[in-house]
Design an enzyme around this catalytic site. Structure first.
Site, PDB file in Angstrom:
ATOM      1  N   GLU A 173       0.823  -1.226   0.000  1.00 29.93           N
ATOM      2  CA  GLU A 173       0.000   0.000   0.000  1.00 29.93           C
ATOM      3  C   GLU A 173       0.853   1.271   0.000  1.00 29.93           C
ATOM      4  O   GLU A 173       0.635   2.183   0.816  1.00 29.93           O
ATOM      5  CB  GLU A 173      -0.977  -0.009   1.183  1.00 29.93           C
ATOM      6  CG  GLU A 173      -1.997  -1.115   1.075  1.00 29.93           C
ATOM      7  CD  GLU A 173      -3.170  -1.001   2.044  1.00 29.93           C
ATOM      8  OE1 GLU A 173      -3.131  -0.180   2.971  1.00 29.93           O
ATOM      9  OE2 GLU A 173      -4.148  -1.752   1.859  1.00 29.93           O
ATOM     10  N   GLU A 291      -5.457  -8.318  -0.445  1.00 32.93           N
ATOM     11  CA  GLU A 291      -6.210  -7.996   0.782  1.00 32.93           C
ATOM     12  C   GLU A 291      -7.640  -7.735   0.360  1.00 32.93           C
ATOM     13  O   GLU A 291      -7.901  -6.783  -0.387  1.00 32.93           O
ATOM     14  CB  GLU A 291      -5.650  -6.750   1.487  1.00 32.93           C
ATOM     15  CG  GLU A 291      -4.327  -6.994   2.174  1.00 32.93           C
ATOM     16  CD  GLU A 291      -3.879  -5.811   3.039  1.00 32.93           C
ATOM     17  OE1 GLU A 291      -4.754  -5.112   3.609  1.00 32.93           O
ATOM     18  OE2 GLU A 291      -2.657  -5.595   3.130  1.00 32.93           O
TER      19      GLU A 291
HETATM   20  O1  AHR Z   1      -5.320  -5.806   6.949  1.00 31.02           O
HETATM   21  C1  AHR Z   1      -5.180  -4.682   7.761  1.00 31.02           C
HETATM   22  C2  AHR Z   1      -4.427  -3.552   7.069  1.00 31.02           C
HETATM   23  O2  AHR Z   1      -5.186  -3.104   5.993  1.00 31.02           O
HETATM   24  C3  AHR Z   1      -3.101  -3.883   6.454  1.00 31.02           C
HETATM   25  O3  AHR Z   1      -2.048  -3.825   7.346  1.00 31.02           O
HETATM   26  C4  AHR Z   1      -2.955  -2.825   5.396  1.00 31.02           C
HETATM   27  O4  AHR Z   1      -2.185  -3.258   4.295  1.00 31.02           O
HETATM   28  C5  AHR Z   1      -4.378  -2.483   5.032  1.00 31.02           C
HETATM   29  O5  AHR Z   1      -4.591  -1.106   5.034  1.00 31.02           O
END
Ligand code: AHR
Length: 520
Positions: A173, A291
């Site tokens: 990210e 994610e």
């Molecule tokens: O999954 C929780 C968080 O969400 C992670 O650390 C990050 O990559 C995202 O913003």
């Protein structure tokens, strides 16, 4: 009762089902690792200190590839802290989640856990505070057989054979201002490409994931992907996409989250295609949805985060331990359907996360582990999704949503495996059952082999959840109303439900001419 019709065409294949779509994620954050997968002294702990009750649930979930060690965590992480004798490892401030990291679990321990769980490790390198040298060193330490200082250090630390890690995320990210070492697309794209090149010179068998956008509402979404890809079109194998959804007071839009994910994925796929074409490249770059989940981020950012970040520094505090409802589980099921439907361009995916932190599995220190509502659609899909994802045309009553306009009440995905057809079905209506007529082109339905539905329990409501006191309050139940008639099937889906039905299909009886061809 609302109505819908589905026509499945098994000969029209979208893509083979990839086991990589059933990945998950363990971050050094909250109680994912400590008192999640790892808790020496717990009654079920194995010799290495890993909880066997959690391991059993991970196996039952059917997770395949686990992303590690972050997440935001990785952008401040020094991998060298996490290898060597545990008693000599430093304890550090962990700035991303305002915590203290003991490094008691590190690379060797996690790899051992993954082997016991039967999952593949997908490792992330720190491109927030670090760069080429540290990423290259970690790869050499992990994958080089021996004879160099780093490989011998690994062997000295008890691991003779290389870890053989194939999947590597180039940072996390990096488009987000919340990220340690946040960068512009040009800064990140260049660093990721140069790091990736060196990593592939060390081990050409690895696959690299560039960091795409953190969500589709980022102001840089689109230009970020294009710029990053321009830098590393010859070296990246995948580009990531992160997607979290929450209810925010509008249940109809929330239930249509899969429509949002479909659009997000297709937009990124178009950017990849256009960028490859512009460079005359014949390479394939997949989308790694590494994610995705339901996450009540508004509550975290507005309620939980301010006191956490202003408070004391503690080891493994409770962070984002969302308790998932029936509605959340239906949405998780439909997000997984979106990933399958788009598996011509989605190369892998990771449910974020695995244990305690926005997770399908919950555990209490010294206490039990249990399945959240969201565990069930994931586990059943991972178990039954075999063969090919095939064309599924939906004709359905519609529902208007503020978020996505008119959407069909029915969401459907079909997976064909020889003479077995699995259908995943969601009724997005919160009030009405949905009667669905199913036809399969060229392979009439013969019988029902398996069926389950996850919906509102008889003694509950759409906010029902599984808790330590009532771990099985929400379970998949018999769908009951499935009839097979004249080669088609009729299914009645309860209001607000996710369902799975596996049919046996028949090959059409052969005519004399086709029989001749068959025997030839
Ligand atoms: O999954 C929780 C968080 O969400 C992670 O650390 C990050 O990559 C995202 O913003």
């Amino acid at each position: 009762m609302a109505h819908a019709r589905v026509i499945v065409t098994p000969s029209d294949i979208i893509a083979p089902v990839s086991s990589r779509l059933f990945g998950s994620f363990v971050e050094h954050m909250g109680r994912a690792v400590y008192t999640g997968i790892y808790e020496p002294g717990h009654p079920t702990a194995n010799e290495q200190g890993f909880r066997s009750d959690v391991l059993e649930l991970v196996r039952e979930l059917g997770a395949t590839v686990i992303r590690y060690p972050g997440g935001n965590f990785v952008s401040g992480f020094r991998w060298e802290d996490s290898v060597g004798p545990v008693s000599e490892r430093p304890t550090r401030l962990e700035v991303a989640w305002h915590s203290v990291e003991s490094n008691e679990v590190g690379l060797h321990e996690f790899a051992e856990w993954a082997e016991t769980a039967g999952v593949e490790v997908m490792n992330a390198v720190n491109l927030g505070t670090r760069g080429i040298e540290e990423a290259a060193s970690l790869l050499e330490y992990s994958n080089h057989p021996g004879g160099t200082a780093l490989a011998e250090q690994r062997r000295g630390n008890g691991r003779d054979e290389p870890f053989g890690i194939t999947l590597w995320c180039l940072g996390n990210e990096m488009d987000g201002p919340w990220q340690i070492g946040h960068k512009t697309a040009d800064e990140y794209g260049r660093l990721a490409a140069e790091t990736g090149r060196v990593m592939k010179w060390i081990d050409p068998t690895i696959e690299l994931v560039a960091a795409g956008s953190s969500n589709a509402d980022m102001p840089t979404f689109g230009t970020w992907e294009k710029t990053v890809l321009e830098h590393g079109i010859d070296v990246f194998d995948h580009i990531s996409l992160h997607a979290y959804y929450e209810e925010n007071g509008d249940v109809d839009s929330f239930l249509a989250s899969g429509v949002g994910l479909d659009r997000y994925i297709r937009t990124v796929a178009d950017i990849i295609r256009e960028t490859l074409d512009a460079h005359g490249s014949e390479r394939t770059i997949g989308i790694s949805v590494d994610e995705w989940n339901v996450w009540n981020q508004t509550r975290f950012n507005e309620v939980d985060k301010p006191p956490l970040f202003a408070g004391d520094w503690n080891e493994h505090p409770r962070i984002i331990e969302d308790e998932y409802t029936v509605t959340d589980a239906v949405v998780v099921g439909s997000l997984l359907m979106s990933l399958l439907r788009n598996s011509d361009v989605v190369s892998m995916a990771n449910l974020a996360q695995l244990v305690n932190v926005i997770a399908p599995i919950r555990s209490e220190p010294g206490g039990p582990a249990w399945r959240q509502t969201t565990f069930h659609p994931f586990a059943l899909t991972a178990r039954f999704a075999t063969g090919d994802v095939v064309s599924t045309r939906v004709y359905s009553d519609l529902q208007h949503t503020a978020g996505y306009g008119d959407v069909s009440l029915l969401d459907a995905v079909s997976l064909n495996d020889g003479d077995e057809l699995t259908m995943l079905l969601v009724n997005r209506s919160t009030t009405e059952p949905l009667a669905v007529a199913i036809d399969v082109e060229g392979a009439p339905i013969a019988s029902v082999l398996y069926e389950r539905t996850l919906g509102v329990p008889a003694d509950g409501d759409r906010r029902s959840s599984n808790t330590q006191a009532r771990p099985d309050a929400v379970l998949p139940l018999d769908l009951g109303i499935v009839t097979v008639d004249g080669g088609g099937a009729q299914v009645v889906l309860p209001a607000l439900s996710w369902s799975i039905v596996r049919f046996a299909t028949r090959r059409p009886s052969l005519t004399a001419s086709t029989r001749g061809k068959d025997n030839a």
